[in-house]
Design an enzyme around this catalytic site. Sequence first.
Site, PDB file in Angstrom:
ATOM      1  CE  LYS A 216       1.745  44.432  31.405  1.00  0.00           C
ATOM      2  NZ  LYS A 216       2.883  45.238  31.663  1.00  0.00           N
ATOM      3  CB  CYS A 270       3.899  46.078  26.269  1.00  0.00           C
ATOM      4  SG  CYS A 270       5.590  46.195  26.853  1.00  0.00           S
TER       5      CYS A 270
HETATM    6  N1  SAJ Z   1      -0.225  54.981  20.948  1.00  0.00           N
HETATM    7  C1  SAJ Z   1      -1.106  55.570  20.055  1.00  0.00           C
HETATM    8  N2  SAJ Z   1      -2.073  56.392  20.538  1.00  0.00           N
HETATM    9  C2  SAJ Z   1      -2.193  56.675  21.863  1.00  0.00           C
HETATM   10  C3  SAJ Z   1      -1.307  56.060  22.779  1.00  0.00           C
HETATM   11  C4  SAJ Z   1      -0.323  55.222  22.283  1.00  0.00           C
HETATM   12  O1  SAJ Z   1      -1.035  55.342  18.835  1.00  0.00           O
HETATM   13  O2  SAJ Z   1      -3.097  57.459  22.223  1.00  0.00           O
HETATM   14  C5  SAJ Z   1       0.815  54.073  20.444  1.00  0.00           C
HETATM   15  C6  SAJ Z   1       2.241  54.549  20.730  1.00  0.00           C
HETATM   16  O3  SAJ Z   1       2.645  55.480  19.768  1.00  0.00           O
HETATM   17  C7  SAJ Z   1       3.021  53.244  20.684  1.00  0.00           C
HETATM   18  C8  SAJ Z   1       2.027  52.249  21.247  1.00  0.00           C
HETATM   19  O4  SAJ Z   1       0.749  52.842  21.152  1.00  0.00           O
HETATM   20  O5  SAJ Z   1       3.332  52.900  19.348  1.00  0.00           O
HETATM   21  C9  SAJ Z   1       2.295  51.832  22.673  1.00  0.00           C
HETATM   22  O6  SAJ Z   1       2.646  52.960  23.459  1.00  0.00           O
HETATM   23  P1  SAJ Z   1       2.075  53.205  24.918  1.00  0.00           P
HETATM   24  O7  SAJ Z   1       2.611  54.501  25.406  1.00  0.00           O
HETATM   25  O8  SAJ Z   1       0.606  53.101  24.904  1.00  0.00           O
HETATM   26  O9  SAJ Z   1       2.572  51.972  25.760  1.00  0.00           O
HETATM   27  P2  SAJ Z   1       3.986  51.202  26.025  1.00  0.00           P
HETATM   28  O10 SAJ Z   1       4.014  50.006  25.131  1.00  0.00           O
HETATM   29  O11 SAJ Z   1       5.154  52.097  26.005  1.00  0.00           O
HETATM   30  O12 SAJ Z   1       3.766  50.755  27.559  1.00  0.00           O
HETATM   31  C10 SAJ Z   1       2.577  50.030  27.896  1.00  0.00           C
HETATM   32  C11 SAJ Z   1       1.943  50.671  29.148  1.00  0.00           C
HETATM   33  N3  SAJ Z   1       0.608  50.134  29.362  1.00  0.00           N
HETATM   34  C12 SAJ Z   1      -0.475  50.930  29.548  1.00  0.00           C
HETATM   35  O13 SAJ Z   1      -0.409  52.141  29.491  1.00  0.00           O
HETATM   36  C13 SAJ Z   1      -1.758  50.243  29.841  1.00  0.00           C
HETATM   37  C14 SAJ Z   1       2.841  50.434  30.378  1.00  0.00           C
HETATM   38  O14 SAJ Z   1       2.205  50.916  31.555  1.00  0.00           O
HETATM   39  C15 SAJ Z   1       3.143  48.937  30.521  1.00  0.00           C
HETATM   40  O15 SAJ Z   1       3.983  48.689  31.638  1.00  0.00           O
HETATM   41  C16 SAJ Z   1       3.859  48.507  29.265  1.00  0.00           C
HETATM   42  O16 SAJ Z   1       2.951  48.679  28.161  1.00  0.00           O
HETATM   43  C17 SAJ Z   1       4.256  47.042  29.426  1.00  0.00           C
HETATM   44  O17 SAJ Z   1       5.448  46.803  29.708  1.00  0.00           O
HETATM   45  O18 SAJ Z   1       3.393  46.176  29.356  1.00  0.00           O
END
Ligand code: SAJ
Length: 435
Positions: A216, A270
């Site tokens: 994870k 997360c």
């Molecule tokens: N972000 C970027 N650029 C990107 C992707 C995301 O700047 O290309 C930013 C988003 O805007 C946001 C942050 O990253 O601020 C996090 O967003 P996210 O969509 O990457 O992730 P979370 O926090 O909503 O959910 C993540 C997920 N993990 C992965 O994709 C590996 C989800 O599957 C997990 O279950 C969750 O964390 C968790 O609960 O741990």
Amino acid sequence: MSISKVSVLGLGYIGLPTAAVIASRGLNVIGVDVNKHAVDTINLGLAHIVEPNLDYLVKNVVGSGYLKATMTIEPADAFIIAVPTPFRNEPGREHCPDLSFIKSACDEIAKVLKKGDLVILESTSPVGTTEKVAAWLAQSRNDLTFPQCSGVEADVNIAHCPERVIPGYVLEELVSNDRVIGGISPKCCDRAVELYKTFVQGECIATNARTAEMAKLTENSFRDVNIAFANELSIICDKLDINVWDLIKLTNRHPRVNVLQPGPGVGGHCIAVDPWFIVDSCPEEAKIIKQARLTNDAKPGYVIRKVQAEAKKYSNPTIACLGLAFKADIDDLRESPSVEIVESIAQMNIGEVLAVEPNIQQLPNSLSSTGVELVSYEQAISRADIVVLLVDHQQFKEIDKKALFAKVLIDTRGVILLSEGSDKELELSEMYELA
Ligand code: SAJ
């Protein structure tokens, strides 16, 4: 099936949807939370958090009697711990995982634990936490045997099954995602798989608890490192006068390259937290993981300095900030880099600050108290000298870009520059003065 009653401890963004989905499969579920408001709301058949279709599901399972919320632990066949694992800063040890919520959940479970029960840790946790859970339970209940000593013969089974769902698609992903199940013994895995198979259509893959914990943390660190790469690129491209969005689009045409998207920073509870659990346990070794965290945490400051530099060219400019949520198409402002940016800009007194957030009705106190005004997109654009795009909400992707003509645009998400075909994008690049 030996499990007919499940207790879910922690009814937040993971616990409530999990409890509701299990209840929808005809198991009796008791949700336990210390928050009276959450418990009362759920028992009225409502969800206290926003997640598509969750209200409807909670209404159904509470109405049919399969889900009940309470503040007091009750006996059950399986206990799922879904409480927060934040970090805290201690002298000489920053970003140290705070396991106190997990410890409290174990203390509660110990009060009602009996032979044959299964305990699952779902909360994202540093490596070794499931073993701690087993030790805490064994300490409180020396009348029962546990898998760390008695293996497959133990009275109680314990496993880690980290959640992996993405906000906005939680109900779909709870069912369709594969699950990693890390048992303290093979029997723990079997029992946990038995439970998860009642609602998971993806594969349930067995491993040991430490590997499941690290899996994870690795998933979220992988994403953090890759976002840091994109954020670093965006700063390099600014300096070299290259449109980073065009650049990434081009590089991603390589069959083995997939650069993620830069943004104003990484938010949420997360990705901005979990990598620190690896750094905390292996500070000497986790160099890239740590640097990624620092790079992503520094990005809001970079955006703030850019806005400040543009604002200096005006006397009392109006600065419109588009988006406050931590990512697109959600209403969640917690740990949002956009909120951090808007707050700082407002505190610097460099102009009038307007915020547009189509998914909320009211600004958080931290913003309203600094004089930020929540307005519609149209109002913001007509009044703005400087437009700062912070979140790639669908609504912003549909805007009429001509309305932005002659405004200074700071687009941290590439929405304005990269929402249509490449020819159009080039035209736009030429048309706008890009900050
Ligand atoms: N972000 C970027 N650029 C990107 C992707 C995301 O700047 O290309 C930013 C988003 O805007 C946001 C942050 O990253 O601020 C996090 O967003 P996210 O969509 O990457 O992730 P979370 O926090 O909503 O959910 C993540 C997920 N993990 C992965 O994709 C590996 C989800 O599957 C997990 O279950 C969750 O964390 C968790 O609960 O741990």
